[in-house]
Design a protein around this motif. Structure first.
Motif, PDB file in Angstrom:
ATOM      1  N   ARG A  50       0.813  -1.209   0.000  1.00 33.55           N
ATOM      2  CA  ARG A  50       0.000   0.000   0.000  1.00 33.55           C
ATOM      3  C   ARG A  50       0.849   1.262   0.000  1.00 33.55           C
ATOM      4  O   ARG A  50       0.474   2.269  -0.567  1.00 33.55           O
ATOM      5  N   ARG A  51       2.004   1.187   0.660  1.00 29.32           N
ATOM      6  CA  ARG A  51       2.803   2.403   0.811  1.00 29.32           C
ATOM      7  C   ARG A  51       4.246   2.024   1.136  1.00 29.32           C
ATOM      8  O   ARG A  51       4.495   1.132   1.937  1.00 29.32           O
ATOM      9  N   VAL A  52       5.194   2.725   0.516  1.00 32.71           N
ATOM     10  CA  VAL A  52       6.610   2.545   0.817  1.00 32.71           C
ATOM     11  C   VAL A  52       7.156   3.909   1.212  1.00 32.71           C
ATOM     12  O   VAL A  52       6.937   4.900   0.514  1.00 32.71           O
ATOM     13  N   VAL A  53       7.846   3.956   2.352  1.00 29.26           N
ATOM     14  CA  VAL A  53       8.409   5.216   2.822  1.00 29.26           C
ATOM     15  C   VAL A  53       9.912   5.060   3.045  1.00 29.26           C
ATOM     16  O   VAL A  53      10.408   3.965   3.282  1.00 29.26           O
ATOM     17  N   ASN A  54      10.613   6.165   2.936  1.00 31.68           N
ATOM     18  CA  ASN A  54      12.040   6.207   3.212  1.00 31.68           C
ATOM     19  C   ASN A  54      12.243   7.170   4.369  1.00 31.68           C
ATOM     20  O   ASN A  54      11.744   8.289   4.354  1.00 31.68           O
ATOM     21  N   THR A  55      12.957   6.721   5.382  1.00 34.20           N
ATOM     22  CA  THR A  55      13.259   7.586   6.513  1.00 34.20           C
ATOM     23  C   THR A  55      14.768   7.647   6.689  1.00 34.20           C
ATOM     24  O   THR A  55      15.487   6.720   6.326  1.00 34.20           O
ATOM     25  N   TYR A  56      15.236   8.764   7.233  1.00 30.74           N
ATOM     26  CA  TYR A  56      16.666   8.953   7.440  1.00 30.74           C
ATOM     27  C   TYR A  56      16.877   9.550   8.809  1.00 30.74           C
ATOM     28  O   TYR A  56      16.144  10.447   9.226  1.00 30.74           O
ATOM     29  N   GLY A  57      17.868   9.052   9.498  1.00 30.29           N
ATOM     30  CA  GLY A  57      18.233   9.628  10.779  1.00 30.29           C
ATOM     31  C   GLY A  57      19.592   9.135  11.213  1.00 30.29           C
ATOM     32  O   GLY A  57      19.798   7.940  11.399  1.00 30.29           O
ATOM     33  N   PRO A  58      20.548  10.050  11.362  1.00 28.86           N
ATOM     34  CA  PRO A  58      21.863   9.651  11.840  1.00 28.86           C
ATOM     35  C   PRO A  58      21.814   9.338  13.332  1.00 28.86           C
ATOM     36  O   PRO A  58      20.825   9.626  14.015  1.00 28.86           O
ATOM     37  N   THR A  59      22.867   8.779  13.844  1.00 27.39           N
ATOM     38  CA  THR A  59      22.945   8.403  15.249  1.00 27.39           C
ATOM     39  C   THR A  59      22.630   9.555  16.182  1.00 27.39           C
ATOM     40  O   THR A  59      22.011   9.369  17.223  1.00 27.39           O
ATOM     41  N   GLU A  60      23.021  10.758  15.805  1.00 30.12           N
ATOM     42  CA  GLU A  60      22.850  11.921  16.677  1.00 30.12           C
ATOM     43  C   GLU A  60      21.391  12.339  16.829  1.00 30.12           C
ATOM     44  O   GLU A  60      21.050  13.107  17.715  1.00 30.12           O
ATOM     45  N   ALA A  61      20.524  11.886  15.934  1.00 27.74           N
ATOM     46  CA  ALA A  61      19.104  12.228  16.000  1.00 27.74           C
ATOM     47  C   ALA A  61      18.322  10.985  16.409  1.00 27.74           C
ATOM     48  O   ALA A  61      18.539   9.914  15.868  1.00 27.74           O
ATOM     49  N   THR A  62      17.449  11.148  17.363  1.00 28.35           N
ATOM     50  CA  THR A  62      16.695   9.991  17.837  1.00 28.35           C
ATOM     51  C   THR A  62      15.819   9.424  16.738  1.00 28.35           C
ATOM     52  O   THR A  62      14.951  10.104  16.233  1.00 28.35           O
ATOM     53  N   VAL A  63      16.038   8.224  16.397  1.00 30.21           N
ATOM     54  CA  VAL A  63      15.302   7.432  15.419  1.00 30.21           C
ATOM     55  C   VAL A  63      15.348   8.027  14.013  1.00 30.21           C
ATOM     56  O   VAL A  63      16.175   7.633  13.223  1.00 30.21           O
ATOM     57  N   ILE A  64      14.460   8.957  13.662  1.00 28.86           N
ATOM     58  CA  ILE A  64      14.460   9.517  12.305  1.00 28.86           C
ATOM     59  C   ILE A  64      14.389  11.042  12.346  1.00 28.86           C
ATOM     60  O   ILE A  64      13.884  11.622  13.301  1.00 28.86           O
ATOM     61  N   ALA A  65      14.904  11.659  11.314  1.00 30.67           N
ATOM     62  CA  ALA A  65      14.851  13.118  11.205  1.00 30.67           C
ATOM     63  C   ALA A  65      14.115  13.555   9.941  1.00 30.67           C
ATOM     64  O   ALA A  65      13.552  14.634   9.908  1.00 30.67           O
ATOM     65  N   THR A  66      14.149  12.713   8.887  1.00 29.02           N
ATOM     66  CA  THR A  66      13.451  13.063   7.652  1.00 29.02           C
ATOM     67  C   THR A  66      12.612  11.879   7.182  1.00 29.02           C
ATOM     68  O   THR A  66      12.848  10.727   7.553  1.00 29.02           O
ATOM     69  N   PHE A  67      11.640  12.197   6.311  1.00 34.08           N
ATOM     70  CA  PHE A  67      10.670  11.213   5.872  1.00 34.08           C
ATOM     71  C   PHE A  67      10.242  11.546   4.452  1.00 34.08           C
ATOM     72  O   PHE A  67      10.034  12.721   4.136  1.00 34.08           O
ATOM     73  N   VAL A  74      14.179   8.464  -5.323  1.00 35.65           N
ATOM     74  CA  VAL A  74      14.089   8.315  -3.869  1.00 35.65           C
ATOM     75  C   VAL A  74      14.943   9.410  -3.231  1.00 35.65           C
ATOM     76  O   VAL A  74      16.085   9.630  -3.627  1.00 35.65           O
ATOM     77  N   THR A  75      14.371  10.116  -2.269  1.00 42.47           N
ATOM     78  CA  THR A  75      15.098  11.166  -1.558  1.00 42.47           C
ATOM     79  C   THR A  75      14.992  10.909  -0.059  1.00 42.47           C
ATOM     80  O   THR A  75      14.224  10.043   0.377  1.00 42.47           O
ATOM     81  N   ILE A  76      15.736  11.678   0.726  1.00 45.20           N
ATOM     82  CA  ILE A  76      15.586  11.553   2.178  1.00 45.20           C
ATOM     83  C   ILE A  76      14.383  12.350   2.663  1.00 45.20           C
ATOM     84  O   ILE A  76      13.995  12.253   3.812  1.00 45.20           O
ATOM     85  N   GLY A  77      13.777  13.132   1.791  1.00 52.13           N
ATOM     86  CA  GLY A  77      12.528  13.799   2.110  1.00 52.13           C
ATOM     87  C   GLY A  77      12.680  15.098   2.878  1.00 52.13           C
ATOM     88  O   GLY A  77      13.679  15.799   2.767  1.00 52.13           O
ATOM     89  N   ARG A  78      11.686  15.359   3.673  1.00 52.20           N
ATOM     90  CA  ARG A  78      11.601  16.599   4.447  1.00 52.20           C
ATOM     91  C   ARG A  78      11.703  16.278   5.933  1.00 52.20           C
ATOM     92  O   ARG A  78      11.458  15.146   6.338  1.00 52.20           O
ATOM     93  N   PRO A  79      12.015  17.283   6.744  1.00 48.21           N
ATOM     94  CA  PRO A  79      12.120  17.028   8.179  1.00 48.21           C
ATOM     95  C   PRO A  79      10.784  16.603   8.783  1.00 48.21           C
ATOM     96  O   PRO A  79       9.729  17.087   8.357  1.00 48.21           O
ATOM     97  N   VAL A  80      10.853  15.719   9.754  1.00 50.34           N
ATOM     98  CA  VAL A  80       9.656  15.357  10.509  1.00 50.34           C
ATOM     99  C   VAL A  80       9.341  16.498  11.476  1.00 50.34           C
ATOM    100  O   VAL A  80      10.168  17.394  11.699  1.00 50.34           O
ATOM    101  N   ARG A  81       8.172  16.452  12.071  1.00 49.01           N
ATOM    102  CA  ARG A  81       7.735  17.515  12.980  1.00 49.01           C
ATOM    103  C   ARG A  81       8.760  17.757  14.092  1.00 49.01           C
ATOM    104  O   ARG A  81       9.326  16.817  14.635  1.00 49.01           O
TER     105      ARG A  81
END
Length: 89
Positions: free
Chosen positions: A15-32, A41-48
């Motif tokens: 139904r949906r495929v997402v790409n998330t990115y987050g380096p060690t310094e950021a908890t879990v993910i930073a972009t979506f 495919v891109t790393i997207g935009r910052p999460v809230r």
């Protein structure tokens, strides 16, 4: 995106495929970003509550498509990360 992933995206069960990115310094993910078979495919935009910027070695914003360092800010950034003397070791 690899051919195998692209092929699976057209299966009815996917139904949906997402790409998330987050380096060690950021908890879990930073972009979506949501992935689409016919788009790059891109790393997207910052999460809230996060901000991201691509900066040069003088900490100036670089134009879209130019190389630079991805800098992340926000609530999930590790404490002390902006103080090199604390993170050098």
């Amino acid at each position: 995106m690899s051919a195998g992933v692209g092929e699976k995206m057209v299966e009815p069960s996917v139904r949906r495929v997402v790409n998330t990115y987050g380096p060690t310094e950021a908890t879990v993910i930073a972009t979506f970003s949501e992935c689409h078979r016919d788009r790059p495919v891109t790393i997207g935009r910052p999460v809230r509550n996060y901000t991201v910027a691509v900066l040069d070695d003088q900490l100036r914003h670089v134009p879209p498509g130019e190389r630079g360092e991805l800098c992340i800010g926000g609530i999930g950034l590790a404490r002390g990360y902006v103080r090199p003397t604390r993170t050098d070791s």
